[in-house]
Design a protein around this motif. Structure first.
Motif, PDB file in Angstrom:
ATOM      1  N   LEU A 126       0.827  -1.209   0.000  1.00 32.88           N
ATOM      2  CA  LEU A 126       0.000   0.000   0.000  1.00 32.88           C
ATOM      3  C   LEU A 126       0.860   1.257   0.000  1.00 32.88           C
ATOM      4  O   LEU A 126       0.587   2.225  -0.721  1.00 32.88           O
ATOM      5  CB  LEU A 126      -0.925  -0.012   1.218  1.00 32.88           C
ATOM      6  N   GLU A 127       1.912   1.277   0.817  1.00 31.49           N
ATOM      7  CA  GLU A 127       2.742   2.475   0.912  1.00 31.49           C
ATOM      8  C   GLU A 127       3.420   2.802  -0.418  1.00 31.49           C
ATOM      9  O   GLU A 127       3.591   3.972  -0.763  1.00 31.49           O
ATOM     10  CB  GLU A 127       3.800   2.297   2.003  1.00 31.49           C
ATOM     11  N   THR A 128       3.777   1.797  -1.183  1.00 32.33           N
ATOM     12  CA  THR A 128       4.362   2.025  -2.505  1.00 32.33           C
ATOM     13  C   THR A 128       3.373   2.757  -3.403  1.00 32.33           C
ATOM     14  O   THR A 128       3.748   3.681  -4.148  1.00 32.33           O
ATOM     15  CB  THR A 128       4.760   0.685  -3.147  1.00 32.33           C
ATOM     16  N   VAL A 129       2.121   2.364  -3.337  1.00 32.34           N
ATOM     17  CA  VAL A 129       1.079   3.028  -4.120  1.00 32.34           C
ATOM     18  C   VAL A 129       0.884   4.463  -3.649  1.00 32.34           C
ATOM     19  O   VAL A 129       0.759   5.398  -4.457  1.00 32.34           O
ATOM     20  CB  VAL A 129      -0.238   2.228  -4.031  1.00 32.34           C
ATOM     21  N   GLN A 130       0.858   4.666  -2.339  1.00 32.80           N
ATOM     22  CA  GLN A 130       0.689   6.020  -1.802  1.00 32.80           C
ATOM     23  C   GLN A 130       1.813   6.944  -2.270  1.00 32.80           C
ATOM     24  O   GLN A 130       1.564   8.077  -2.691  1.00 32.80           O
ATOM     25  CB  GLN A 130       0.670   5.978  -0.271  1.00 32.80           C
ATOM     26  N   VAL A 131       3.045   6.464  -2.200  1.00 31.03           N
ATOM     27  CA  VAL A 131       4.204   7.280  -2.584  1.00 31.03           C
ATOM     28  C   VAL A 131       4.172   7.588  -4.078  1.00 31.03           C
ATOM     29  O   VAL A 131       4.429   8.721  -4.499  1.00 31.03           O
ATOM     30  CB  VAL A 131       5.513   6.561  -2.193  1.00 31.03           C
ATOM     31  N   ALA A 132       3.836   6.591  -4.895  1.00 32.79           N
ATOM     32  CA  ALA A 132       3.782   6.805  -6.338  1.00 32.79           C
ATOM     33  C   ALA A 132       2.668   7.776  -6.720  1.00 32.79           C
ATOM     34  O   ALA A 132       2.844   8.617  -7.615  1.00 32.79           O
ATOM     35  CB  ALA A 132       3.587   5.473  -7.053  1.00 32.79           C
ATOM     36  N   ALA A 133       1.536   7.662  -6.051  1.00 38.12           N
ATOM     37  CA  ALA A 133       0.437   8.598  -6.321  1.00 38.12           C
ATOM     38  C   ALA A 133       0.850  10.018  -5.969  1.00 38.12           C
ATOM     39  O   ALA A 133       0.591  10.967  -6.727  1.00 38.12           O
ATOM     40  CB  ALA A 133      -0.801   8.188  -5.534  1.00 38.12           C
ATOM     41  N   ASP A 134       1.507  10.179  -4.835  1.00 41.47           N
ATOM     42  CA  ASP A 134       1.960  11.501  -4.409  1.00 41.47           C
ATOM     43  C   ASP A 134       2.963  12.091  -5.410  1.00 41.47           C
ATOM     44  O   ASP A 134       2.881  13.271  -5.766  1.00 41.47           O
ATOM     45  CB  ASP A 134       2.595  11.398  -3.025  1.00 41.47           C
ATOM     46  N   ALA A 135       3.885  11.264  -5.883  1.00 41.96           N
ATOM     47  CA  ALA A 135       4.883  11.746  -6.843  1.00 41.96           C
ATOM     48  C   ALA A 135       4.237  12.167  -8.155  1.00 41.96           C
ATOM     49  O   ALA A 135       4.764  13.047  -8.859  1.00 41.96           O
ATOM     50  CB  ALA A 135       5.921  10.650  -7.091  1.00 41.96           C
ATOM     51  N   ALA A 136       3.106  11.559  -8.488  1.00 44.16           N
ATOM     52  CA  ALA A 136       2.405  11.902  -9.721  1.00 44.16           C
ATOM     53  C   ALA A 136       1.433  13.056  -9.531  1.00 44.16           C
ATOM     54  O   ALA A 136       0.735  13.447 -10.476  1.00 44.16           O
ATOM     55  CB  ALA A 136       1.663  10.674 -10.250  1.00 44.16           C
ATOM     56  N   GLY A 137       1.380  13.609  -8.317  1.00 43.29           N
ATOM     57  CA  GLY A 137       0.500  14.739  -8.052  1.00 43.29           C
ATOM     58  C   GLY A 137      -0.897  14.368  -7.613  1.00 43.29           C
ATOM     59  O   GLY A 137      -1.814  15.189  -7.671  1.00 43.29           O
ATOM     60  N   PHE A 138      -1.068  13.129  -7.122  1.00 48.07           N
ATOM     61  CA  PHE A 138      -2.384  12.652  -6.710  1.00 48.07           C
ATOM     62  C   PHE A 138      -2.331  12.128  -5.269  1.00 48.07           C
ATOM     63  O   PHE A 138      -1.262  12.043  -4.651  1.00 48.07           O
ATOM     64  CB  PHE A 138      -2.863  11.520  -7.628  1.00 48.07           C
ATOM     65  N   LEU A 139      -3.490  11.724  -4.785  1.00 49.41           N
ATOM     66  CA  LEU A 139      -3.625  11.066  -3.488  1.00 49.41           C
ATOM     67  C   LEU A 139      -4.272   9.718  -3.701  1.00 49.41           C
ATOM     68  O   LEU A 139      -5.285   9.604  -4.400  1.00 49.41           O
ATOM     69  CB  LEU A 139      -4.505  11.903  -2.552  1.00 49.41           C
ATOM     70  N   PHE A 140      -3.678   8.670  -3.121  1.00 55.56           N
ATOM     71  CA  PHE A 140      -4.404   7.412  -2.984  1.00 55.56           C
ATOM     72  C   PHE A 140      -4.864   7.358  -1.541  1.00 55.56           C
ATOM     73  O   PHE A 140      -4.055   7.228  -0.620  1.00 55.56           O
ATOM     74  CB  PHE A 140      -3.530   6.204  -3.313  1.00 55.56           C
ATOM     75  N   PRO A 141      -6.173   7.492  -1.294  1.00 58.02           N
ATOM     76  CA  PRO A 141      -6.642   7.830   0.054  1.00 58.02           C
ATOM     77  C   PRO A 141      -6.657   6.711   1.076  1.00 58.02           C
ATOM     78  O   PRO A 141      -6.694   6.998   2.274  1.00 58.02           O
ATOM     79  CB  PRO A 141      -8.061   8.341  -0.202  1.00 58.02           C
TER      80      PRO A 141
END
Length: 474
Positions: A126-141
């Motif tokens: 899950l944390e990998t997804v959160q970090v990647a979403a943040d780097a792309a300018g998004f939030l995975f909530p």
């Protein structure tokens, strides 16, 4: 056929099944017990867990399909395992099963910044997804305390909840499509990235929350959200439960960005964790009847900060709040959240605890907690009783511990809490699932007709009861 029948293979039949798997997929995918000796098999539930007859570590959906087809032909039961962070024994083995780990199916395949979607393999943390979403300018909530270990496949299989359900919903609301392998090796689903896809039975939502009993989730298209540009956080002290519900309804109606988290802590929980964990600092002076961690996240930093502070001031003037500490920095907010995330340290302080994850109508949560605590205290007056939860979605966590009670006490404690849950038409599992730990109390929440419909679905998709036997249904 029942789960017991599915697992009753002879040693010779089991050996033949493992040999067929090994011949078809190789020793790098199918490992024998001596080759994975010492590997952790149990999840966080503290439920008994047997050693698997073999460990499968596929690298692709096609390999998962081949594994399931061979297991189906040989009638070898399969338990899918993700990050092993579950709390109801859903990933534990009863004996005679193949453990299917998706740890090597790990990675983000694509991010669509126009559609706001991310396609990932099921073994991705899950944390990998959160970090990647943040780097792309998004939030995975989706956010859980086990974010570094839990996997997307496990999050989907259990319909994980967490801290932001009040604003974004559970894991079900974060997935636009999933790919999965059924018990016979058939592959269903795919990589559709549409919010609207009204094409018959929703197989995606059928498998989400099924705890590995209907199929093996291998890939998902996740929905990303706009990244909040401002997050306001406060730690509040309140005089009574009515004030707690008043604060929730007012925050949802009056805060420009709404409420992204509303975590309620009873004083027993607050005092226990702040007194035993020196790294935690109580944000408020004095003792309060209830504590609330309130968070609002939005897109207008200047307006939000001003509105959030003004809102807290109004609630103080009206007597809804006794006191409140406003996070001035991100480190302040993290310190507030550390108090709420302290359950991760329970193994250090209360290893013999009995824990509950129940839910009620929001209006009933206060009474439910009061009834449970009173009934528990009557039977175990010296027990430590910790109560906290995500009030915005009616989720209540209750932890009970008495150092010297016998092992048989756990069943009696469960009878008290689950009995009250059933009487008040609550749910015996708000976000942790059923697994094997809650099988005996599932009927307190689901009707006989519900259970019959669930068994019919199970028989249609897994007629040999090979997938995760002994979980959710028996």
């Amino acid at each position: 056929m029942t789960s017991a029948a599915a697992s009753a293979l002879s040693p010779a039949d089991t050996s033949a099944a493992v040999a067929a798997l090994r011949a078809a997929l190789g020793s790098d995918v199918i490992l024998l017990p001596q080759e994975f000796a010492g590997r952790k098999n149990a999840d966080w539930s503290r439920m008994p867990c047997a050693e698997p007859v073999a460990l499968a570590r596929p690298r692709s959906t096609e390999q998962v399909a081949r594994i399931m087809a061979i297991c189906h032909a040989h009638r070898l039961p399969v338990v899918t395992q993700g990050g092993l962070t579950g709390l109801t024994g859903g990933a534990c083995l009863h004996g005679g099963e193949l453990a299917l780990s998706l740890e090597l199916m790990n990675g983000i395949e694509s991010i669509d910044t126009v559609s706001g979607t991310m396609t990932v393999l099921a073994g991705t943390p899950l944390e990998t997804v959160q970090v990647a979403a943040d780097a792309a300018g998004f939030l995975f909530p989706l956010d859980l305390g086990a974010r570094g270990s839990c996997t997307i496949g496990g999050n989907l299989a259990t319909n994980a909840g967490g801290n932001r359900v009040i604003k974004y919903g559970m894991m079900r609301e974060q997935a636009l499509d999933i790919e999965a392998v059924l018990a016979d090796g058939s592959i269903i689903g795919g990589t559709h990235g549409m919010i609207k896809n009204n094409t018959g039975y929703d197989l995606r939502n059928l498998l989400i929350g099924s705890e590995g009993t209907l199929g093996v989730i291998t890939r998902a298209v996740l929905r990303l959200r706009p990244k909040p540009r401002a997050v306001s956080t406060a730690f509040c002290g309140l005089p009574d439960y009515q004030a707690v519900t008043t604060l929730l309804s007012r925050a949802q109606a009056m805060l420009p960005a709404g409420v992204s988290a509303f975590e309620v802590m009873w004083p027993g929980y607050h005092d226990f964790v702040t007194s035993r964990m020196p790294e935690l600092r109580a944000p408020l002076a004095g003792r309060h009847a209830y504590y609330v961690l309130l968070e609002s996240s939005g897109a207008d930093p200047a307006r939000q900060a001003e509105a959030f502070e003004a809102f807290l001031g109004e609630q103080l003037e009206d007597g809804v709040l006794d006191d409140a500490a406003l996070a001035a920095t991100e480190s302040d907010a993290l310190a507030f959240w550390a108090i709420r995330d302290a359950p991760g340290e329970y193994p250090r302080f209360i290893p013999g605890r009995v824990s509950f994850d129940v839910s009620f109508a929001i209006a009933d949560v206060g009474l439910a907690a009061q009834r449970c605590e009173a009934a528990l205290r009557e039977k175990w007056p010296q027990a430590t009783i910790l109560i906290y939860g995500h009030l915005g979605d009616g989720n209540l966590h209750i932890v009970v511990h008495e150092p010297d009670w016998p092992a048989s006490a756990a069943r009696a404690v469960q009878d008290v809490v689950y009995g009250i849950t059933g009487e008040m038409h609550g749910s015996v599992s708000a976000e942790h699932g059923i697994g094997s730990k809650k099988l005996r109390v599932l009927g307190l929440t689901r009707t006989p007709a519900d259970l019959a419909a669930m068994r019919a679905i199970k028989l249609a998709l897994d007629p040999l009861w090979l997938l995760n036997p002994g979980k959710v249904l028996v």
